[in-house]
Design a protein around this motif. Sequence first.
Motif, mmCIF file in Angstrom:
data_model
loop_
_atom_site.group_PDB
_atom_site.id
_atom_site.type_symbol
_atom_site.label_atom_id
_atom_site.label_comp_id
_atom_site.label_asym_id
_atom_site.label_seq_id
_atom_site.Cartn_x
_atom_site.Cartn_y
_atom_site.Cartn_z
ATOM 1 N N HIS A 137 4.647 4.602 -8.017
ATOM 2 C CA HIS A 137 3.973 3.555 -8.006
ATOM 3 C C HIS A 137 2.648 3.679 -8.943
ATOM 4 C CE1 HIS A 137 6.190 2.449 -4.199
ATOM 5 N NE2 HIS A 137 6.210 3.640 -4.034
ATOM 6 N N ALA A 150 -9.055 -5.358 0.524
ATOM 7 C CA ALA A 150 -8.054 -6.033 0.213
ATOM 8 C C ALA A 150 -7.807 -6.858 -0.854
ATOM 9 C CB ALA A 150 -7.623 -6.921 1.632
ATOM 10 N N ASP A 151 -6.910 -6.658 -1.689
ATOM 11 C CA ASP A 151 -6.732 -7.559 -2.717
ATOM 12 C C ASP A 151 -7.322 -6.890 -4.000
ATOM 13 O OD1 ASP A 151 -5.015 -9.699 -3.229
ATOM 14 O OD2 ASP A 151 -6.760 -10.897 -3.730
ATOM 15 N N LEU A 155 -0.406 -2.792 -7.226
ATOM 16 C CA LEU A 155 0.588 -1.730 -7.793
ATOM 17 C C LEU A 155 1.974 -2.259 -8.143
ATOM 18 C CD1 LEU A 155 0.048 0.248 -4.248
ATOM 19 C CD2 LEU A 155 -0.535 0.953 -6.824
ATOM 20 N N ALA A 183 -5.511 1.467 -2.414
ATOM 21 C CA ALA A 183 -3.836 1.603 -2.855
ATOM 22 C C ALA A 183 -3.324 2.432 -1.784
ATOM 23 C CB ALA A 183 -3.632 2.346 -4.414
ATOM 24 N N ALA A 185 -4.571 2.901 1.354
ATOM 25 C CA ALA A 185 -4.758 2.293 2.549
ATOM 26 C C ALA A 185 -3.545 1.590 2.834
ATOM 27 C CB ALA A 185 -5.955 1.582 2.586
ATOM 28 N N PHE A 186 -2.665 0.946 1.856
ATOM 29 C CA PHE A 186 -1.374 0.168 2.138
ATOM 30 C C PHE A 186 -0.373 1.268 2.709
ATOM 31 C CE2 PHE A 186 -3.144 -2.711 -1.243
ATOM 32 C CZ PHE A 186 -3.204 -4.011 -0.588
ATOM 33 N N ASN A 187 -0.430 2.122 2.455
ATOM 34 C CA ASN A 187 0.758 3.160 3.000
ATOM 35 C C ASN A 187 0.225 4.493 2.226
ATOM 36 O OD1 ASN A 187 3.295 4.726 3.179
ATOM 37 N ND2 ASN A 187 4.408 3.080 2.898
ATOM 38 N N PRO A 188 -0.283 5.278 3.199
ATOM 39 C CA PRO A 188 -0.500 6.785 2.808
ATOM 40 C C PRO A 188 0.282 7.668 2.673
ATOM 41 C CG PRO A 188 -0.812 6.661 5.100
ATOM 42 C CD PRO A 188 -0.275 5.390 4.578
ATOM 43 N N MET A 230 -5.937 -2.205 6.640
ATOM 44 C CA MET A 230 -5.502 -3.102 5.658
ATOM 45 C C MET A 230 -4.492 -4.271 6.023
ATOM 46 S SD MET A 230 -5.790 -3.564 2.239
ATOM 47 C CE MET A 230 -5.988 -2.421 1.396
#
Lengths: 269, 269
Positions: A137, A150-151, A155, A183, A185-188, A230
């Motif tokens: 990523h 956010a935004d 990625l 980045a 916080a979307f998916n740790p 997020m």
Amino acid sequence: MTRGYIVPIGGAEKKIRNRAILRRFLAVSGGDQARIAVIPTASKLAETGQLYVDLFEDLGAHQVDSLPFQERSDCTRRDWLKILEQASGVFITGGNQLRLSTTIGGTTVSELLRIRNNQDGLTVGGTSAGASILSEHMIAYGKEGPTPRADMVSLVPGFGLTHEIIVDQHFRKRDRLGRLLAALAFNPRPIGIGLDENTAAFISPTDLIEVLGTGAITIVDPSGMEFSSMDSAHKNAPVSVLGIQLHVLTEGCTYDIPTRKAAHGPVMI
Amino acid sequence: MTRGYIVPIGGAEKKIRNRAILRRFLAVSGGDQARIAVIPTASKLAETGQLYVDLFEDLGAHQVDSLPFQERSDCTRRDWLKILEQASGVFITGGNQLRLSTTIGGTTVSELLRIRNNQDGLTVGGTSAGASILSEHMIAYGKEGPTPRADMVSLVPGFGLTHEIIVDQHFRKRDRLGRLLAALAFNPRPIGIGLDENTAAFISPTDLIEVLGTGAITIVDPSGMEFSSMDSAHKNAPVSVLGIQLHVLTEGCTYDIPTRKAAHGPVMI
């Protein structure tokens, strides 16, 4: 089947006098036996490839070639693929990381880098854009500032040498903590690595990071993240992220990705 | 070490009368021996989990449990992890895919789904948001329209069951070809799969896709991409993408990911 070193560098690595980072890159690529391939695709400057060829030759590499992939069709050139098949180290220069992903992504070249790094011990490193492209990523672009919003960050798929990290570069100079936190916080799942200029993370085959250079590496470990807002954040609104572990590492410090343990270097008394 | 089925569904799958998609999902999860776990985390509605429990029980599953992970701390509950360890099929409901990635991403739950699917034959499927989360690169949100534009789509890490695809759902109804093309124009490594409503891609352990349902699946194969202008596109500007292969597949058609070959179903004469 040994993974090779993965070496993201934060940009602006010293190219005259104390070239410690490039020297160490050469050392983990075979030293005076090294066959280095330089990929200058990200750069707009025609002389970038030759600059690194001269540098690595000056430092004592056995063989150095520049492979200036400009079009996707260049990625099937047999002579250049052969050089990549025989290389012991590949160095990807700075510039625009989307030039790398749009020109080389999904071709035999990127697959060769990934497979030879993951299975055949090939060292692969890069600076600035060349550092960002290494992981699965990649941060394509984003906004500055310390607070995640956010935004704030885009990625896209990189070359996929490792899933364990997301890299950001020119880190302190361009105030990029916020976008790295966003980045994650979307998916740790991965850890974040923020690289200052003239600073490198030498990631060993066992995923031990050694820090080299005059700046710092900021490790952002979200594995203990308790909460992220997020999923409900409005565009441009700040995002809550709870329970992030942070380490700032300078030369001589290490970080072990599998155990998430940081260690400082020798302490001067 | 057999990979299990991966089953993305385009949303709004039929839940009364002809429930062909859910019936087939149950069949590839063990049929009347199946132990199904439902993950309703993406949904805001408290009754979503029970709805699918009732559906799969009605279709004849041996055991069905709903695991409503609400907080990241829920992802360490031993009783729920045990159910996932013993499940033969996991179904992820629709809702907001960022609820899934922020609540479950990087936890034992998502790792268990990935590892048991990739190595232990566990079937994992989902509808709408539950379809998007399955792959390594997930579309978090984006804009509508048929023409790809820079800044049209946001990709974030999903659960990572497969690298081979990027999924989009409610595909024709919400006019999402542009954002799927945009996602691939950054780096044409995965193929794009656009799923219409009440339509599913049953991706076999050997990566053969079978289409089931009343809509179509749009396959966007960028492996022959000749050029993408995504590296130089301005925000909101249209993006050039040359050399994309496109297939529109209806029920009975197949697509083999390794060889990139589409085949139509039986032709009625």
